[in-house]
Design a protein around this motif. Structure first.
Motif, PDB file in Angstrom:
ATOM      1  N   SER A   1       0.754  -1.189  -0.139  1.00 59.41           N
ATOM      2  CA  SER A   1      -0.046  -0.165   0.080  1.00 59.41           C
ATOM      3  C   SER A   1       0.804   1.354  -0.100  1.00 59.41           C
ATOM      4  N   TRP A   2       1.613   1.335   1.081  1.00 62.31           N
ATOM      5  CA  TRP A   2       2.434   2.796   0.975  1.00 62.31           C
ATOM      6  C   TRP A   2       1.605   3.649   1.097  1.00 62.31           C
ATOM      7  N   LYS A   3       0.400   3.819   1.860  1.00 59.13           N
ATOM      8  CA  LYS A   3      -0.276   5.196   2.121  1.00 59.13           C
ATOM      9  C   LYS A   3       0.323   5.988   3.093  1.00 59.13           C
ATOM     10  N   LEU A   4       0.819   7.286   2.920  1.00 61.04           N
ATOM     11  CA  LEU A   4       1.444   8.144   3.411  1.00 61.04           C
ATOM     12  C   LEU A   4       0.709   9.422   3.548  1.00 61.04           C
ATOM     13  N   ASP A   5       0.528   9.765   5.074  1.00 61.00           N
ATOM     14  CA  ASP A   5      -0.102  10.966   5.158  1.00 61.00           C
ATOM     15  C   ASP A   5       1.132  12.272   5.814  1.00 61.00           C
ATOM     16  N   SER A   6       0.728  13.256   5.619  1.00 62.40           N
ATOM     17  CA  SER A   6       1.668  14.472   6.181  1.00 62.40           C
ATOM     18  C   SER A   6       1.712  14.592   7.418  1.00 62.40           C
ATOM     19  N   ASP A   7       0.676  14.391   8.332  1.00 62.95           N
ATOM     20  CA  ASP A   7       0.416  14.520   9.497  1.00 62.95           C
ATOM     21  C   ASP A   7       1.483  13.863  10.567  1.00 62.95           C
ATOM     22  N   ARG A   8       2.335  12.945  10.238  1.00 65.36           N
ATOM     23  CA  ARG A   8       3.093  12.245  11.067  1.00 65.36           C
ATOM     24  C   ARG A   8       4.317  12.193  10.467  1.00 65.36           C
ATOM     25  N   PRO A   9       5.569  12.086  10.787  1.00 69.13           N
ATOM     26  CA  PRO A   9       6.892  11.712  10.305  1.00 69.13           C
ATOM     27  C   PRO A   9       6.620  10.382   9.613  1.00 69.13           C
ATOM     28  N   ILE A  10       7.238  10.513   8.349  1.00 67.97           N
ATOM     29  CA  ILE A  10       7.100   9.406   7.570  1.00 67.97           C
ATOM     30  C   ILE A  10       7.654   8.226   7.767  1.00 67.97           C
ATOM     31  N   TYR A  11       8.906   8.341   8.451  1.00 69.95           N
ATOM     32  CA  TYR A  11       9.772   7.222   8.859  1.00 69.95           C
ATOM     33  C   TYR A  11       9.005   6.189   9.832  1.00 69.95           C
ATOM     34  N   THR A  12       8.210   6.732  10.764  1.00 71.11           N
ATOM     35  CA  THR A  12       7.232   6.357  11.656  1.00 71.11           C
ATOM     36  C   THR A  12       6.214   5.605  10.738  1.00 71.11           C
ATOM     37  N   GLN A  13       5.627   6.071   9.885  1.00 71.34           N
ATOM     38  CA  GLN A  13       4.515   5.306   9.060  1.00 71.34           C
ATOM     39  C   GLN A  13       5.189   3.994   8.473  1.00 71.34           C
ATOM     40  N   LEU A  14       6.356   4.436   7.844  1.00 70.14           N
ATOM     41  CA  LEU A  14       6.947   3.413   7.043  1.00 70.14           C
ATOM     42  C   LEU A  14       7.208   2.262   8.196  1.00 70.14           C
TER      43      LEU A  14
ATOM     44  N   MET B   1      -9.063  18.326  32.885  1.00 70.86           N
ATOM     45  CA  MET B   1      -8.871  18.336  31.314  1.00 70.86           C
ATOM     46  C   MET B   1      -7.566  17.763  31.297  1.00 70.86           C
ATOM     47  N   SER B   2      -7.380  16.881  30.189  1.00 70.26           N
ATOM     48  CA  SER B   2      -6.174  15.995  30.267  1.00 70.26           C
ATOM     49  C   SER B   2      -5.286  16.569  29.548  1.00 70.26           C
ATOM     50  N   TRP B   3      -5.230  17.232  28.457  1.00 70.93           N
ATOM     51  CA  TRP B   3      -4.257  17.883  27.637  1.00 70.93           C
ATOM     52  C   TRP B   3      -2.957  16.903  27.535  1.00 70.93           C
ATOM     53  N   LYS B   4      -2.929  15.562  27.110  1.00 69.83           N
ATOM     54  CA  LYS B   4      -2.007  14.739  26.907  1.00 69.83           C
ATOM     55  C   LYS B   4      -1.410  14.949  25.310  1.00 69.83           C
ATOM     56  N   LEU B   5      -0.344  15.661  25.404  1.00 72.63           N
ATOM     57  CA  LEU B   5       0.140  15.726  24.088  1.00 72.63           C
ATOM     58  C   LEU B   5       1.406  14.973  23.656  1.00 72.63           C
ATOM     59  N   ASP B   6       1.588  14.520  22.394  1.00 69.82           N
ATOM     60  CA  ASP B   6       2.717  14.018  22.003  1.00 69.82           C
ATOM     61  C   ASP B   6       3.555  14.493  21.034  1.00 69.82           C
ATOM     62  N   SER B   7       4.719  14.298  20.720  1.00 72.34           N
ATOM     63  CA  SER B   7       5.536  15.173  19.855  1.00 72.34           C
ATOM     64  C   SER B   7       5.296  14.376  18.422  1.00 72.34           C
ATOM     65  N   ASP B   8       4.643  13.529  18.501  1.00 77.95           N
ATOM     66  CA  ASP B   8       4.595  12.602  17.034  1.00 77.95           C
ATOM     67  C   ASP B   8       3.757  13.368  16.008  1.00 77.95           C
ATOM     68  N   ARG B   9       2.838  14.066  16.445  1.00 76.19           N
ATOM     69  CA  ARG B   9       1.826  14.971  15.457  1.00 76.19           C
ATOM     70  C   ARG B   9       1.905  16.385  15.780  1.00 76.19           C
ATOM     71  N   PRO B  10       1.412  17.244  14.911  1.00 76.81           N
ATOM     72  CA  PRO B  10       1.293  18.690  15.112  1.00 76.81           C
ATOM     73  C   PRO B  10       0.398  18.766  16.445  1.00 76.81           C
ATOM     74  N   ILE B  11       0.910  19.673  17.422  1.00 77.58           N
ATOM     75  CA  ILE B  11       0.169  19.997  18.714  1.00 77.58           C
ATOM     76  C   ILE B  11      -1.033  20.807  18.173  1.00 77.58           C
ATOM     77  N   TYR B  12      -1.178  21.511  17.456  1.00 77.87           N
ATOM     78  CA  TYR B  12      -2.565  22.168  17.209  1.00 77.87           C
ATOM     79  C   TYR B  12      -3.648  21.115  16.708  1.00 77.87           C
ATOM     80  N   THR B  13      -3.043  20.124  16.004  1.00 77.28           N
ATOM     81  CA  THR B  13      -4.097  19.013  15.559  1.00 77.28           C
ATOM     82  C   THR B  13      -4.436  18.216  16.852  1.00 77.28           C
ATOM     83  N   GLN B  14      -3.569  18.038  17.715  1.00 75.32           N
ATOM     84  CA  GLN B  14      -4.057  17.295  18.838  1.00 75.32           C
ATOM     85  C   GLN B  14      -4.827  18.188  19.921  1.00 75.32           C
TER      86      GLN B  14
END
Lengths: 140, 140
Positions: A2-15, B1-14
């Motif tokens: 598949s290799w469906k990649l989105d830009s919301d998370r680091p690519i290497y993580t998705q891979l 409120m929780s506000w559990k944020l990880d650094s794997d995705r943009p914060i504003y998205t979370q």
DNA sequence: ATTACTGTATTAAGCGCTTAATACAATAAT
DNA sequence: ATTATTGTATTAAGCGCTTAATACAGTAAT
């Protein structure tokens, strides 16, 4: 693949996740040889460096073994592969349950929600083999 | 409120997702006033700009209404809130099902997996009110 | 021996997210 | 009127991810 990649998370993580799934689901059989970094990078449409980074983490988890110049191979430790599969499945369920509870769903509701919608129209495919397959045809 | 944020995705998205959940779950009641951007940013431990960005997207979805100088308020369109809740739940289920199928689980297996593990030891809490609550106490 | 293919490392550039530090206009409170 | 609080905008800096362009060492194939 598949290799469906989105830009919301680091690519290497998705891979990394995609490679994990292909191994624990048996799509990449134990002991089998993987394509080269450059080739897989081409397939996925990413830079070889990025694919390399994904492999570095994947190896650290013990799912693959690297032979300096021959290439990379899926581990033959089928027990570990199986355990990893269960671990991932459990983690996915936990994530799902957490979100559903945050949405205000009770455990009972969640089970009913899943039962109703998962068995309804399914994914369209494999409507024949489904029903009594307790293993999904995966792993060893 | 929780506000559990990880650094794997943009914060504003979370932040956006957290705010969404607090609204559709009824934790932020329809029509209620939200804290200011600066205050919420403090609570979450992020920069006001980042919280602002989350709100910008949240408003675009119609879940909140902004009054120039008075502040932000949760929409009073309870029907929309309810629909959004169902939409999010459905999307979460789809993501879960997709991952599980990639792992080699069949629909039947998934339902059994969820039933078994979700009703087992639950989240420990609300073991009293659980069982017959079909709405989870959420929304209107 | 030469060629081709492995994994691996390095450097520089670009891009998006985040933060910090402000500043301004409009309204509510005093 | 003055003060405080609201949303909003701007600029500059830093950081991590990604890409591009190489380069090197080791091995298999010829």
């Amino acid at each position: 693949m598949s290799w469906k990649l989105d830009s919301d998370r680091p690519i290497y993580t998705q891979l990394l996740e995609i490679l994990q799934i292909n191994i624990v689901s048996g799509h990449y059989p134990p002991g089998s040889k993987l394509k080269s970094v450059r080739e897989l990078a081409m397939d996925a449409g990413v830079n070889p460096n990025t694919m390399q980074r994904a492999f570095a983490e994947l190896e650290q988890q013990g799912l693959i073994r690297t032979e300096r110049t021959a290439g990379r191979f899926v581990t033959e430790d089928t027990e570990m592969v199986g355990k990893t599969r269960e671990t991932i499945a459990g983690a996915q369920l936990d994530l799902f349950l957490e979100k559903m509870e945050q949405l205000g769903f009770g455990r009972q509701e969640i089970v009913e929600f899943v039962s109703t919608r998962a068995l309804a129209q399914a994914g369209r495919r494999n409507s024949a083999s489904a029903g009594s397959d307790t293993n999904g045809g995966a792993q060893a």
